[in-house]
Design an enzyme around this catalytic site. Structure first.
Site, short mmCIF file in Angstrom:
data_model
loop_
_atom_site.label_atom_id
_atom_site.label_comp_id
_atom_site.label_asym_id
_atom_site.label_seq_id
_atom_site.Cartn_x
_atom_site.Cartn_y
_atom_site.Cartn_z
N GLU A 140 0.82 -1.21 0.00
CA GLU A 140 0.00 0.00 0.00
C GLU A 140 0.85 1.27 0.00
O GLU A 140 0.51 2.25 -0.68
CB GLU A 140 -0.95 0.00 1.20
CG GLU A 140 -2.12 -0.95 1.07
CD GLU A 140 -1.74 -2.40 1.30
OE1 GLU A 140 -2.54 -3.29 0.92
OE2 GLU A 140 -0.65 -2.65 1.85
N HIS A 171 -11.65 -5.88 7.89
CA HIS A 171 -12.36 -5.62 6.64
C HIS A 171 -13.66 -4.84 6.84
O HIS A 171 -14.48 -4.78 5.91
CB HIS A 171 -12.68 -6.94 5.92
CG HIS A 171 -11.45 -7.65 5.41
ND1 HIS A 171 -10.74 -8.52 6.20
CD2 HIS A 171 -10.81 -7.60 4.22
CE1 HIS A 171 -9.70 -8.98 5.50
NE2 HIS A 171 -9.73 -8.43 4.30
#
Length: 414
Positions: free
Chosen positions: A136, A206
């Site tokens: 990321e 998540h």
């Protein structure tokens, strides 16, 4: 810190509308749209018809030539889409109209986890839509470098929960790029998309809502849409905005929110909240998925089910509540919220993220300062709990309609 720019497409504007969209729509046939959350599927905030869709407040067509909005509806078409299809459509338009635009991230060339980039690599080539390694910070850093060279960089972080490794790149580099160069350089061409909020079974890795962590990153904008029409227009505005933008897409709305979406290129302005319901007794502010929970709570306020009726005083069932979708989280629309609270005298802020250090606390502090003498009750926050998002008990973590209704009743009776 923020600047504005107006993009023009002189070559594209000279083409007939059918020629502009024909090739794109040959390869972007919409996938079947479905719904998963009844409170969303039956929402009155979604636009199920062409006429309602084309009359969406604040919608501005890029090729608009006439100031009369009724004339602008002539010849325009809509298509039934859910949110991921609308996001995909916006990306297709951006890639079609801007030759410098590229889309990149983990698995985006395969269509992405949520299918938002399905078919784009085949349509525009793998030099413009490509996969990255699982890093990321590398995705954000690459996007910053690309945008600093004048490209339009559209990055995807596969889940907003994993944006934290990129935190330094976003906060210390992207947000400060224009400031540290005294306005000589910028990375305004950078947009970072990331699926956010709860999905019902995502748990602590998540289902997070990390928008509050970026509230102090001055120099970036942050946007969270609630529906397909909003997602397409706000995403195109984000991509074309002269500032780096974090665009968070509520995961559960990818398939649950379905409406008729205009097929043409349009934008919805950033930094402007939308008043969904007008009222005079209480203001409720939210964004993303909780907007629909607020809608359900207000319906229960006026028509409580038998099991809740004893807890909802009859005198409150005719209360007029104003519901506002914030849409742009930073910079948020202070004027719209303050004007509403000055009229209603009460404020409830609803968001999925935890309470401490959340966006609601910032809104509450500013409104308390601006509207103190007009307030008839303390500002109330309805948020996630100050714990990690639990998997087994995720439903109890979320600010559901019952918790929102409870806050509304307590605020109205204060």
């Amino acid at each position: 810190m923020f600047t504005s720019r107006k993009l023009a497409y002189p070559v594209l504007r000279t083409l007939p509308r059918s020629h502009r969209s024909g090739r794109r729509w040959q390869s972007t046939e919409a996938h079947p749209a479905g719904g998963h959350l009844p409170s969303i599927a039956t929402s009155t905030f979604l636009k199920p018809t062409r006429d309602l869709s084309l009359r969406t407040a604040g919608l501005r067509y890029v090729d608009q030539t006439d100031a009369d909005p009724t004339r602008e509806m002539v010849g325009r078409e809509t298509r039934k889409m859910n949110m991921y299809q609308a996001v995909r459509d916006a990306l297709s338009i951006a890639l079609t109209k801007d030759e410098t635009a590229v889309v990149f991230g983990e698995d985006v060339a395969f269509g992405g986890v949520f299918r938002c980039t399905m078919g784009l690599a085949e349509e525009f080539g793998r030099e413009r839509v490509f996969n990255t390694p699982l890093t990321e910070q590398g995705i954000a850093g690459f996007g910053i470098g690309l945008a600093s060279m004048g490209q339009t960089a559209i990055a995807e972080i596969q889940f907003a929960d994993y944006i934290f490794p990129a935190f330094d790149q976003i906060v210390n580099e992207a947000a400060k790029f224009r400031f540290r160069s005294n306005g000589n350089f910028d990375v305004g061409g950078l947009t970072i998309r990331c699926p956010s909020m709860a999905v019902g079974h995502g748990g602590h890795y998540h289902s997070q809502s990390p928008e509050g962590f970026f509230m102090g990153a001055h120099g970036i904008k942050m946007v969270i849409p609630r529906s397909p029409i909003q997602a397409k227009g706000l995403l195109l505005s984000s991509i074309r905005d002269p500032n780096p933008v974090i665009f968070m897409e509520p995961k559960v709305l990818y398939r649950s929110s379905v409406e008729q979406v205009p097929m043409d290129d349009y934008e919805i302005p950033l930094g402007k909240a939308e008043t969904l319901l007008r009222g005079e007794d209480l203001t409720v502010v939210s964004w993303g998925t909780p907007v629909y929970h607020c809608e359900t709570a207000l319906k229960m306020l006026s028509h409580p089910p038998p099991t809740l009726a004893p807890n909802v005083p009859a005198t409150l069932r005719s209360a007029k509540v104003e519901l506002i979708d914030l849409r742009t989280i930073m910079p948020w629309d202070v004027e719209t919220i303050a004007e509403s609270v000055n009229r209603t005298g009460r404020l409830v802020v609803v968001h999925e993220a935890g309470r401490t250090g959340g966006v609601g606390a910032e809104i509450g502090a500013e409104i308390q300062k601006r509207c103190f003498l007009k307030l008839n009750a303390p500002i109330r926050l309805v948020t996630g709990w100050d714990t990690p998002v639990p998997m087994q008990y995720e439903k109890f973590y979320m600010p559901d309609p019952i918790r929102v209704l409870d806050a509304v009743v307590e605020t109205l009776t204060y």
